[in-house]
Design a protein around this motif. Structure first.
Motif, PDB file in Angstrom:
ATOM      1  N   HIS A   1     -18.984   6.537 -47.943  1.00  0.00           N
ATOM      2  CA  HIS A   1     -18.652   7.198 -46.690  1.00  0.00           C
ATOM      3  C   HIS A   1     -19.635   8.328 -46.372  1.00  0.00           C
ATOM      4  O   HIS A   1     -20.051   8.486 -45.230  1.00  0.00           O
ATOM      5  CB  HIS A   1     -17.220   7.715 -46.755  1.00  0.00           C
ATOM      6  N   GLN A   2     -20.006   9.120 -47.384  1.00  0.00           N
ATOM      7  CA  GLN A   2     -20.989  10.191 -47.181  1.00  0.00           C
ATOM      8  C   GLN A   2     -22.348   9.622 -46.794  1.00  0.00           C
ATOM      9  O   GLN A   2     -23.042  10.197 -45.980  1.00  0.00           O
ATOM     10  CB  GLN A   2     -21.138  11.017 -48.462  1.00  0.00           C
ATOM     11  N   ALA A   3     -22.690   8.497 -47.385  1.00  0.00           N
ATOM     12  CA  ALA A   3     -23.977   7.865 -47.068  1.00  0.00           C
ATOM     13  C   ALA A   3     -24.002   7.451 -45.603  1.00  0.00           C
ATOM     14  O   ALA A   3     -25.014   7.624 -44.911  1.00  0.00           O
ATOM     15  CB  ALA A   3     -24.228   6.663 -47.972  1.00  0.00           C
ATOM     16  N   GLN A   4     -22.910   6.922 -45.105  1.00  0.00           N
ATOM     17  CA  GLN A   4     -22.842   6.520 -43.693  1.00  0.00           C
ATOM     18  C   GLN A   4     -22.970   7.732 -42.781  1.00  0.00           C
ATOM     19  O   GLN A   4     -23.644   7.679 -41.762  1.00  0.00           O
ATOM     20  CB  GLN A   4     -21.517   5.795 -43.401  1.00  0.00           C
ATOM     21  N   ASP A   5     -22.305   8.814 -43.155  1.00  0.00           N
ATOM     22  CA  ASP A   5     -22.411  10.047 -42.375  1.00  0.00           C
ATOM     23  C   ASP A   5     -23.845  10.560 -42.370  1.00  0.00           C
ATOM     24  O   ASP A   5     -24.361  11.011 -41.347  1.00  0.00           O
ATOM     25  CB  ASP A   5     -21.491  11.135 -42.939  1.00  0.00           C
ATOM     26  N   LYS A   6     -24.485  10.514 -43.534  1.00  0.00           N
ATOM     27  CA  LYS A   6     -25.885  10.967 -43.657  1.00  0.00           C
ATOM     28  C   LYS A   6     -26.795  10.104 -42.799  1.00  0.00           C
ATOM     29  O   LYS A   6     -27.667  10.615 -42.079  1.00  0.00           O
ATOM     30  CB  LYS A   6     -26.309  10.932 -45.138  1.00  0.00           C
ATOM     31  N   VAL A   7     -26.595   8.767 -42.852  1.00  0.00           N
ATOM     32  CA  VAL A   7     -27.395   7.842 -42.036  1.00  0.00           C
ATOM     33  C   VAL A   7     -27.167   8.136 -40.560  1.00  0.00           C
ATOM     34  O   VAL A   7     -28.109   8.223 -39.769  1.00  0.00           O
ATOM     35  CB  VAL A   7     -27.066   6.363 -42.376  1.00  0.00           C
ATOM     36  N   ALA A   8     -25.912   8.302 -40.167  1.00  0.00           N
ATOM     37  CA  ALA A   8     -25.596   8.595 -38.761  1.00  0.00           C
ATOM     38  C   ALA A   8     -26.238   9.915 -38.341  1.00  0.00           C
ATOM     39  O   ALA A   8     -26.790  10.035 -37.239  1.00  0.00           O
ATOM     40  CB  ALA A   8     -24.083   8.654 -38.574  1.00  0.00           C
ATOM     41  N   SER A   9     -26.185  10.921 -39.228  1.00  0.00           N
ATOM     42  CA  SER A   9     -26.785  12.224 -38.935  1.00  0.00           C
ATOM     43  C   SER A   9     -28.300  12.096 -38.778  1.00  0.00           C
ATOM     44  O   SER A   9     -28.901  12.650 -37.854  1.00  0.00           O
ATOM     45  CB  SER A   9     -26.449  13.193 -40.064  1.00  0.00           C
ATOM     46  N   LEU A  10     -28.926  11.347 -39.682  1.00  0.00           N
ATOM     47  CA  LEU A  10     -30.381  11.153 -39.612  1.00  0.00           C
ATOM     48  C   LEU A  10     -30.768  10.364 -38.355  1.00  0.00           C
ATOM     49  O   LEU A  10     -31.773  10.665 -37.717  1.00  0.00           O
ATOM     50  CB  LEU A  10     -30.894  10.440 -40.861  1.00  0.00           C
ATOM     51  N   GLU A  11     -29.952   9.355 -38.013  1.00  0.00           N
ATOM     52  CA  GLU A  11     -30.231   8.586 -36.787  1.00  0.00           C
ATOM     53  C   GLU A  11     -30.123   9.473 -35.551  1.00  0.00           C
ATOM     54  O   GLU A  11     -30.930   9.383 -34.632  1.00  0.00           O
ATOM     55  CB  GLU A  11     -29.271   7.388 -36.676  1.00  0.00           C
ATOM     56  N   ALA A  12     -29.114  10.343 -35.520  1.00  0.00           N
ATOM     57  CA  ALA A  12     -28.946  11.264 -34.388  1.00  0.00           C
ATOM     58  C   ALA A  12     -30.141  12.221 -34.308  1.00  0.00           C
ATOM     59  O   ALA A  12     -30.664  12.498 -33.224  1.00  0.00           O
ATOM     60  CB  ALA A  12     -27.646  12.054 -34.539  1.00  0.00           C
ATOM     61  N   GLU A  13     -30.559  12.718 -35.454  1.00  0.00           N
ATOM     62  CA  GLU A  13     -31.718  13.630 -35.486  1.00  0.00           C
ATOM     63  C   GLU A  13     -32.989  12.915 -35.018  1.00  0.00           C
ATOM     64  O   GLU A  13     -33.778  13.456 -34.255  1.00  0.00           O
ATOM     65  CB  GLU A  13     -31.896  14.158 -36.909  1.00  0.00           C
ATOM     66  N   LEU A  14     -33.160  11.665 -35.475  1.00  0.00           N
ATOM     67  CA  LEU A  14     -34.312  10.869 -35.057  1.00  0.00           C
ATOM     68  C   LEU A  14     -34.289  10.649 -33.552  1.00  0.00           C
ATOM     69  O   LEU A  14     -35.314  10.772 -32.882  1.00  0.00           O
ATOM     70  CB  LEU A  14     -34.336   9.526 -35.799  1.00  0.00           C
ATOM     71  N   GLN A  15     -33.101  10.348 -33.033  1.00  0.00           N
ATOM     72  CA  GLN A  15     -32.965  10.119 -31.593  1.00  0.00           C
ATOM     73  C   GLN A  15     -33.305  11.394 -30.819  1.00  0.00           C
ATOM     74  O   GLN A  15     -33.990  11.355 -29.798  1.00  0.00           O
ATOM     75  CB  GLN A  15     -31.535   9.681 -31.293  1.00  0.00           C
ATOM     76  N   GLN A  16     -32.865  12.525 -31.334  1.00  0.00           N
ATOM     77  CA  GLN A  16     -33.160  13.805 -30.687  1.00  0.00           C
ATOM     78  C   GLN A  16     -34.665  14.068 -30.699  1.00  0.00           C
ATOM     79  O   GLN A  16     -35.247  14.456 -29.695  1.00  0.00           O
ATOM     80  CB  GLN A  16     -32.416  14.925 -31.396  1.00  0.00           C
ATOM     81  N   HIS A  17     -35.318  13.841 -31.854  1.00  0.00           N
ATOM     82  CA  HIS A  17     -36.773  14.038 -31.941  1.00  0.00           C
ATOM     83  C   HIS A  17     -37.504  13.081 -31.025  1.00  0.00           C
ATOM     84  O   HIS A  17     -38.486  13.459 -30.382  1.00  0.00           O
ATOM     85  CB  HIS A  17     -37.254  13.868 -33.391  1.00  0.00           C
ATOM     86  N   THR A  18     -37.031  11.843 -30.945  1.00  0.00           N
ATOM     87  CA  THR A  18     -37.663  10.852 -30.059  1.00  0.00           C
ATOM     88  C   THR A  18     -37.549  11.310 -28.613  1.00  0.00           C
ATOM     89  O   THR A  18     -38.517  11.249 -27.851  1.00  0.00           O
ATOM     90  CB  THR A  18     -36.996   9.467 -30.241  1.00  0.00           C
ATOM     91  N   GLY A  19     -36.362  11.803 -28.233  1.00  0.00           N
ATOM     92  CA  GLY A  19     -36.169  12.318 -26.875  1.00  0.00           C
ATOM     93  C   GLY A  19     -37.083  13.495 -26.586  1.00  0.00           C
ATOM     94  O   GLY A  19     -37.706  13.576 -25.525  1.00  0.00           O
ATOM     95  N   THR A  20     -37.179  14.415 -27.551  1.00  0.00           N
ATOM     96  CA  THR A  20     -38.048  15.582 -27.401  1.00  0.00           C
ATOM     97  C   THR A  20     -39.508  15.148 -27.281  1.00  0.00           C
ATOM     98  O   THR A  20     -40.249  15.633 -26.420  1.00  0.00           O
ATOM     99  CB  THR A  20     -37.887  16.538 -28.604  1.00  0.00           C
TER     100      THR A  20
END
Length: 128
Positions: A1-20
């Protein structure tokens, strides 16, 4: 479950960086368009002012030639009028040359400022 949260967090961060990054690229492209537009405007204004300067030079040269021809005549009043016209023409040439120099400096300042902004955008992109 923590791994999924970490993956989701990293994906969100990646999406934010991509948008920026995309926004920075858009900002950079917009700044480049502004630089290009200013360069075109500078070229057009410079050409127009150079043409004005050349026209005034030709007028002044023409008056100077008339003055030389009329100097052979004894009419003092005619010579005085032509001298005054020649002085006015030379003053107009000097004024136009000064305007041309000022205009070029202004445009170069704008282009320099936009180039600095563009370099900053590129640095921001590289840092991401």
């Amino acid at each position: 479950h923590q791994a999924q949260d970490k993956v989701a967090s990293l994906e969100a961060e990646l999406q934010q960086h991509t948008g920026t990054t995309n926004q920075i690229h858009l900002d950079g492209a917009r700044l480049q368009q502004q630089v290009t537009a200013l360069e075109i405007q500078l070229a057009q204004t410079t050409k127009s002012l150079e043409n004005d300067v050349e026209l005034e030079r030709l007028r002044a040269d023409s008056l100077e030639h008339e003055l030389k021809v009329l100097r052979q005549r004894p009419t003092t009043e005619v010579l005085d009028n032509l001298r005054a016209q020649l002085i006015d023409e030379r003053a107009r040439v000097a004024h136009l040359e000064a305007r041309l120099n000022t205009q070029q400096q202004e445009y170069e300042g704008h282009i320099e400022a936009l180039s600095v902004d563009l370099a900053g955008e590129r640095t921001r992109t590289e840092q991401l």
